[in-house]
Design an enzyme around this catalytic site. Structure first.
Site, PDB file in Angstrom:
ATOM      1  N   SER A  94      18.620  -4.878  -4.425  1.00  0.00           N
ATOM      2  CA  SER A  94      17.846  -3.636  -4.264  1.00  0.00           C
ATOM      3  C   SER A  94      18.225  -2.893  -2.984  1.00  0.00           C
ATOM      4  O   SER A  94      18.708  -3.490  -2.011  1.00  0.00           O
ATOM      5  CB  SER A  94      16.353  -3.947  -4.229  1.00  0.00           C
ATOM      6  OG  SER A  94      15.973  -4.659  -5.377  1.00  0.00           O
TER       7      SER A  94
HETATM    8  N1  SAH Z   1      15.702  -9.885  -5.651  1.00  0.00           N
HETATM    9  C1  SAH Z   1      17.126  -9.741  -5.893  1.00  0.00           C
HETATM   10  C2  SAH Z   1      17.485  -8.561  -6.758  1.00  0.00           C
HETATM   11  C3  SAH Z   1      16.953  -8.710  -8.106  1.00  0.00           C
HETATM   12  S1  SAH Z   1      17.837  -7.944  -9.404  1.00  0.00           S
HETATM   13  C4  SAH Z   1      17.905  -9.680  -4.595  1.00  0.00           C
HETATM   14  O1  SAH Z   1      17.315  -9.653  -3.510  1.00  0.00           O
HETATM   15  O2  SAH Z   1      19.134  -9.669  -4.675  1.00  0.00           O
HETATM   16  C5  SAH Z   1      16.816  -8.578 -10.693  1.00  0.00           C
HETATM   17  C6  SAH Z   1      17.135 -10.006 -11.055  1.00  0.00           C
HETATM   18  O3  SAH Z   1      16.130 -10.435 -11.965  1.00  0.00           O
HETATM   19  C7  SAH Z   1      18.460 -10.166 -11.773  1.00  0.00           C
HETATM   20  O4  SAH Z   1      19.252 -11.107 -11.092  1.00  0.00           O
HETATM   21  C8  SAH Z   1      18.054 -10.664 -13.157  1.00  0.00           C
HETATM   22  O5  SAH Z   1      18.973 -11.572 -13.719  1.00  0.00           O
HETATM   23  C9  SAH Z   1      16.725 -11.335 -12.866  1.00  0.00           C
HETATM   24  N2  SAH Z   1      15.837 -11.504 -14.012  1.00  0.00           N
HETATM   25  C10 SAH Z   1      15.638 -10.693 -15.080  1.00  0.00           C
HETATM   26  N3  SAH Z   1      14.706 -11.184 -15.906  1.00  0.00           N
HETATM   27  C11 SAH Z   1      14.295 -12.359 -15.355  1.00  0.00           C
HETATM   28  C12 SAH Z   1      13.341 -13.345 -15.730  1.00  0.00           C
HETATM   29  N4  SAH Z   1      12.622 -13.246 -16.848  1.00  0.00           N
HETATM   30  N5  SAH Z   1      13.183 -14.419 -14.925  1.00  0.00           N
HETATM   31  C13 SAH Z   1      13.909 -14.556 -13.773  1.00  0.00           C
HETATM   32  N6  SAH Z   1      14.826 -13.659 -13.371  1.00  0.00           N
HETATM   33  C14 SAH Z   1      15.009 -12.570 -14.147  1.00  0.00           C
END
Ligand code: SAH
Length: 243
Positions: A94
């Site tokens: 993000s």
């Molecule tokens: N917090 C992260 C950015 C998140 S991007 C950082 O600091 O880099 C969103 C992430 O959520 C992605 O990696 C995606 O694979 C994950 N995601 C999507 N659906 C999910 C779920 N149901 N459970 C866990 N992770 C999930």
């Protein structure tokens, strides 16, 4: 006349030389520190403080965590820009301001235990880990969970626990959590996460599908107090919620 011209041009050259040397000295002073330290300061001043983030803990964490270590090496120099970046598997880290905003709104205490859905690069978890006692984070894509766990371990974030799975289900063995942060967008609030939120706890989430609103909930007994913060754009939540 010729002499005056010579003298003039000598003086001019001298002035240019002095300005150039002073310029270099000023540049050297600034650049004596590693590029990333300077980049983090600029990021915090222009993107974080300038937009109204005041929490001292959040600001200190954003200055400390080496964000460039959480992006692919080819993108290191872009890590402190005012935007999200790709981290592989079509996912993103993000924008720094959004990380700061979500963290500040959780009003964390040093004794808190926090649950994160969507580990991604591990950057948000690293920021949280400096502010609370324990961070539990779940990532649904195995390769991202593995690389984030290895990265956090390598960088010494010892109070972060990473698991590969569907964050929709939370981490029941470790519940209740004082705060929950969802960093992917579900179309509606996952019930298991509401159940795993402690009394008085806060949950922040980009809620919606095509149009998402960053929303914060506070739990008091059976009541969830809701506040909408701002329109945002996150990758969608995958897994059980899609069924
Ligand atoms: N917090 C992260 C950015 C998140 S991007 C950082 O600091 O880099 C969103 C992430 O959520 C992605 O990696 C995606 O694979 C994950 N995601 C999507 N659906 C999910 C779920 N149901 N459970 C866990 N992770 C999930």
């Amino acid at each position: 006349m010729h002499l005056t011209k010579c003298r003039l041009s000598f003086l001019l050259s001298l002035t240019i030389l002095v300005i150039a040397v002073e310029g270099c000295a000023a540049k050297d002073n600034r650049d004596n520190r590693p590029w990333d330290v300077v980049a983090r300061e600029v990021m915090v001043d222009r993107q974080i403080k300038a937009r109204g983030i005041t929490d001292k803990g959040v600001i200190a964490a954003m200055l400390k965590v080496e964000r460039h270590r959480f992006v692919p090496s080819a993108l290191e120099r872009l890590a402190y820009g005012d935007h999200p970046l790709p981290i592989g598997e079509e996912q993103t880290i993000s924008q720094p301001y959004i990380v700061a905003l979500m963290t500040e709104r959780l009003k964390l205490k040093s004794t808190d235990r926090v649950f994160e859905v969507g580990t991604g690069s591990g950057y948000q978890a690293a920021i949280l880990s400096l502010l609370v006692s324990e961070v539990y984070t779940v990532e649904i894509i195995e390769s991202l969970a593995d690389s984030a766990a290895a990265r956090l371990d390598r960088l010494g974030f010892r109070n972060v626990y990473v698991r590969c799975g569907d964050g929709f289900l939370g981490w029941p063995e470790k519940a209740p959590f004082d705060a929950i942060i969802i960093t992917c967008a579900p179309p509606k609030l996952p019930d298991p996460l509401v159940a795993q939120l402690a009394e008085g706890g806060r949950l922040i989430v980009p809620l919606g599908d095509d149009f998402q609103v960053l929303t914060i909930y506070e739990k008091t007994g059976d009541v969830l107090k809701k506040e909408e913060i701002a329109p945002v754009l996150f990758v969608p939540m995958k897994g059980i919620i899609e069924q």
